[in-house]
Design an enzyme around this catalytic site. Sequence first.
Site, PDB file in Angstrom:
ATOM      1  N   GLY A 208       0.822  -1.210   0.000  1.00 51.81           N
ATOM      2  CA  GLY A 208       0.000   0.000   0.000  1.00 51.81           C
ATOM      3  C   GLY A 208       0.847   1.246   0.000  1.00 51.81           C
ATOM      4  O   GLY A 208       2.057   1.187  -0.237  1.00 51.81           O
ATOM      5  N   ASN A 209       0.222   2.375   0.247  1.00 51.64           N
ATOM      6  CA  ASN A 209       0.974   3.631   0.340  1.00 51.64           C
ATOM      7  C   ASN A 209       0.344   4.520   1.407  1.00 51.64           C
ATOM      8  O   ASN A 209      -0.690   4.179   1.977  1.00 51.64           O
ATOM      9  CB  ASN A 209       1.042   4.324  -1.025  1.00 51.64           C
ATOM     10  N   ARG A 210       0.960   5.650   1.662  1.00 51.07           N
ATOM     11  CA  ARG A 210       0.572   6.480   2.809  1.00 51.07           C
ATOM     12  C   ARG A 210      -0.553   7.469   2.514  1.00 51.07           C
ATOM     13  O   ARG A 210      -0.883   8.293   3.354  1.00 51.07           O
ATOM     14  CB  ARG A 210       1.780   7.289   3.291  1.00 51.07           C
ATOM     15  N   SER A 211      -1.118   7.433   1.334  1.00 50.61           N
ATOM     16  CA  SER A 211      -2.131   8.442   0.999  1.00 50.61           C
ATOM     17  C   SER A 211      -3.353   8.305   1.922  1.00 50.61           C
ATOM     18  O   SER A 211      -3.900   7.218   2.084  1.00 50.61           O
ATOM     19  CB  SER A 211      -2.561   8.278  -0.458  1.00 50.61           C
TER      20      SER A 211
END
Length: 400
Positions: A208-211
């Site tokens: 995933g990512n931090r958005s």
Amino acid sequence: MDKPKVVLGVSGGIAAYKACELLRRLTESGHDVRVVPTESSLHFVGAATWSALSGHPVSTEVWNDVHEVPHVRIGQGADLVVVAPATADMLAKAAHGLADDLLTNTLLTARCPVVFAPAMHTEMWEHPATQENVATLRRRGAVVIEPAVGRLTGVDTGKGRLPDPGEIFEVCRRVLARGPVGPDLAGRHVVISAGGTREPLDPVRYLGNRSSGKQGYALARTAVARGARVTLVEANTGLPDPAGADVLRAGTAVQLREAVLKAAADADVVVMAAAVADFRPAEYATGKIKKKDGQEPAPITLVRNPDILAEVAGERARPGQIVVGFAAETDNVLANGREKLRRKGCDLLVVNEVGERRTFGSEENEAVVLAADGGETQVPYGPKEALADTVWDLVSSRLG
Ligand SMILES: Cc1cc2nc3c(=O)[nH]c(=O)nc-3n(C[C@H](O)[C@H](O)[C@H](O)COP(=O)(O)O)c2cc1C
């Protein structure tokens, strides 16, 4: 400074009780609120509640305190009128200019922005009479918030539910802040993606990512306040649905692509604010990947995900459709941004520098908006909604 004057009109729907929460939000954030209920609405919430919570006398008709001419003065003095809930009956009266009680008189005398938050059964909402009344009110410059989908009075579910009062408050706050300029995105359909995709490795793990999705949600909220029809495609944000937006859920890049392309078919504007993973695991393990004694973990092979921004920008679903991209960069921010704008073929690219404690998850942002026609707009550090408004200003001027 005088407090901004808000008129809260309440008409006779079961959701009238939610207007108490909206009233509280408005008063606690420094607004002077005059509640004008209809006679029918008093079956749901009594005048004593409105009077006590607002600190003002409450009347439904024009025959009280006639020396103060309230049927004219209340509307004339308002900075914002919000009707929540707005019944089918109230929308019809407002569209036709009837003036048979204090609220309808107020709607005719107000020259400030007006917001309606309709709530009713799906059949009433979808009836051509109601839809035509809503179209009339929007054409005249009112912001009519699309009802939410969910539980209605009794056991029914469907479109017609009053959005969360906190989210109606957010629309009111933004409409008030814009002042008398009017909803410049009225009649436009905008599609916004928000959040971060998650690419599953096995049933419990993902890449995933931090958005956080906050910038995309700020874009959605500001677009609703500027009168647009908003489709928000969200990925893994967990944020409350913005009032008036049609919210679609996507988990992975592939799901997000499908939802965005479908919604973009009749969109005037597509804003890709979501952080879409460039790669996904080549294989998905149907059972949890176990660690085995004495063995190194198997490497993860990645494959490319579809490039949704390039696809939307390259094959415009409608002539004149405007496509806005976002670029999160950690270094060489502007140079990388210019290169990305050219490569993706979008009209505007919002470039911001990201890092562990920068931009992601925060309430503020700072960016440069690059335009395909060579324009460059600096947006100083500030709330994400200020950046959102700058994006809509640039979009609005390009829509003509
Ligand atoms: C229990 C009950 C719930 C109602 N809920 C709604 C509603 O959610 N939306 C609506 O448009 N009308 C609703 N109505 C019908 C309105 O109360 C009715 O049309 C009334 O004339 C509206 O008057 P007003 O627009 O002056 O407030 C409801 C009626 C009852 C008895």
